[in-house]
Scaffold this motif. Sequence first.
Motif, PDB file in Angstrom:
ATOM      1  N   ILE A   1       0.329  -0.047  -4.385  1.00  0.00           N
ATOM      2  CA  ILE A   1      -0.189  -1.309  -4.922  1.00  0.00           C
ATOM      3  C   ILE A   1      -1.305  -1.798  -4.001  1.00  0.00           C
ATOM      4  CG2 ILE A   1       0.365  -3.698  -5.497  1.00  0.00           C
ATOM      5  CD1 ILE A   1       3.311  -2.711  -5.842  1.00  0.00           C
ATOM      6  N   ILE A   2      -2.449  -2.128  -4.587  1.00  0.00           N
ATOM      7  CA  ILE A   2      -3.536  -2.686  -3.802  1.00  0.00           C
ATOM      8  C   ILE A   2      -3.348  -4.213  -3.753  1.00  0.00           C
ATOM      9  CG2 ILE A   2      -6.021  -3.014  -3.641  1.00  0.00           C
ATOM     10  CD1 ILE A   2      -6.319  -0.375  -5.201  1.00  0.00           C
ATOM     11  N   PRO A   3      -3.244  -4.766  -2.563  1.00  0.00           N
ATOM     12  CA  PRO A   3      -3.065  -6.219  -2.448  1.00  0.00           C
ATOM     13  C   PRO A   3      -4.234  -6.965  -3.092  1.00  0.00           C
ATOM     14  CG  PRO A   3      -2.683  -5.145  -0.341  1.00  0.00           C
ATOM     15  CD  PRO A   3      -3.258  -4.121  -1.259  1.00  0.00           C
ATOM     16  N   PRO A   4      -3.982  -8.105  -3.703  1.00  0.00           N
ATOM     17  CA  PRO A   4      -5.045  -8.857  -4.383  1.00  0.00           C
ATOM     18  C   PRO A   4      -6.253  -9.133  -3.494  1.00  0.00           C
ATOM     19  CG  PRO A   4      -2.912  -9.792  -4.919  1.00  0.00           C
ATOM     20  CD  PRO A   4      -2.681  -8.748  -3.870  1.00  0.00           C
TER      21      PRO A   4
ATOM     22  N   ARG B   1       0.825  -1.213   0.000  1.00  0.00           N
ATOM     23  CA  ARG B   1       0.000   0.000   0.000  1.00  0.00           C
ATOM     24  C   ARG B   1       0.857   1.260   0.000  1.00  0.00           C
ATOM     25  NH1 ARG B   1      -5.366  -0.770   0.701  1.00  0.00           N
ATOM     26  NH2 ARG B   1      -6.026  -2.814   1.412  1.00  0.00           N
TER      27      ARG B   1
ATOM     28  N   SER C   1      -7.522  -7.336  -1.312  1.00  0.00           N
ATOM     29  CA  SER C   1      -8.278  -6.106  -1.050  1.00  0.00           C
ATOM     30  C   SER C   1      -8.953  -5.543  -2.286  1.00  0.00           C
ATOM     31  CB  SER C   1      -7.345  -5.038  -0.478  1.00  0.00           C
ATOM     32  OG  SER C   1      -6.771  -5.469   0.725  1.00  0.00           O
ATOM     33  N   ARG C   2      -8.674  -6.134  -3.429  1.00  0.00           N
ATOM     34  CA  ARG C   2      -9.254  -5.631  -4.674  1.00  0.00           C
ATOM     35  C   ARG C   2     -10.710  -6.040  -4.794  1.00  0.00           C
ATOM     36  NH1 ARG C   2      -4.179  -7.535  -8.351  1.00  0.00           N
ATOM     37  NH2 ARG C   2      -2.692  -6.120  -7.393  1.00  0.00           N
ATOM     38  N   LYS C   3     -11.495  -5.169  -5.445  1.00  0.00           N
ATOM     39  CA  LYS C   3     -12.925  -5.488  -5.647  1.00  0.00           C
ATOM     40  C   LYS C   3     -13.153  -5.938  -7.049  1.00  0.00           C
ATOM     41  CE  LYS C   3     -14.721  -2.578  -2.084  1.00  0.00           C
ATOM     42  NZ  LYS C   3     -15.659  -1.620  -1.671  1.00  0.00           N
TER      43      LYS C   3
END
Length: 72
Positions: A65-68, A61, A70-72
């Motif tokens: 980078i958004i961790p996998p 973060r 946490s992705r929508k």
Amino acid sequence: MKFLDDSFAYAHKALNSITEANILEPIKSPFGSNMTTRLSLATSLISHPYDHYGQMVEYLRMNGIIPPASRK
């Protein structure tokens, strides 16, 4: 990968050696000269990886980078 696989095999063997009779028996800690119990080590073995996961998420973060997970 072999080291990682071997470490999981070792951990499974250690956890499977815990019985009702020895779970609270004092044993020497592998992390110094203190005493601990098999229950304490087993709890750490299960929970400590989440500390590292949290560190990895924070690092990602901080670098945008958004961790996998946490992705929508």
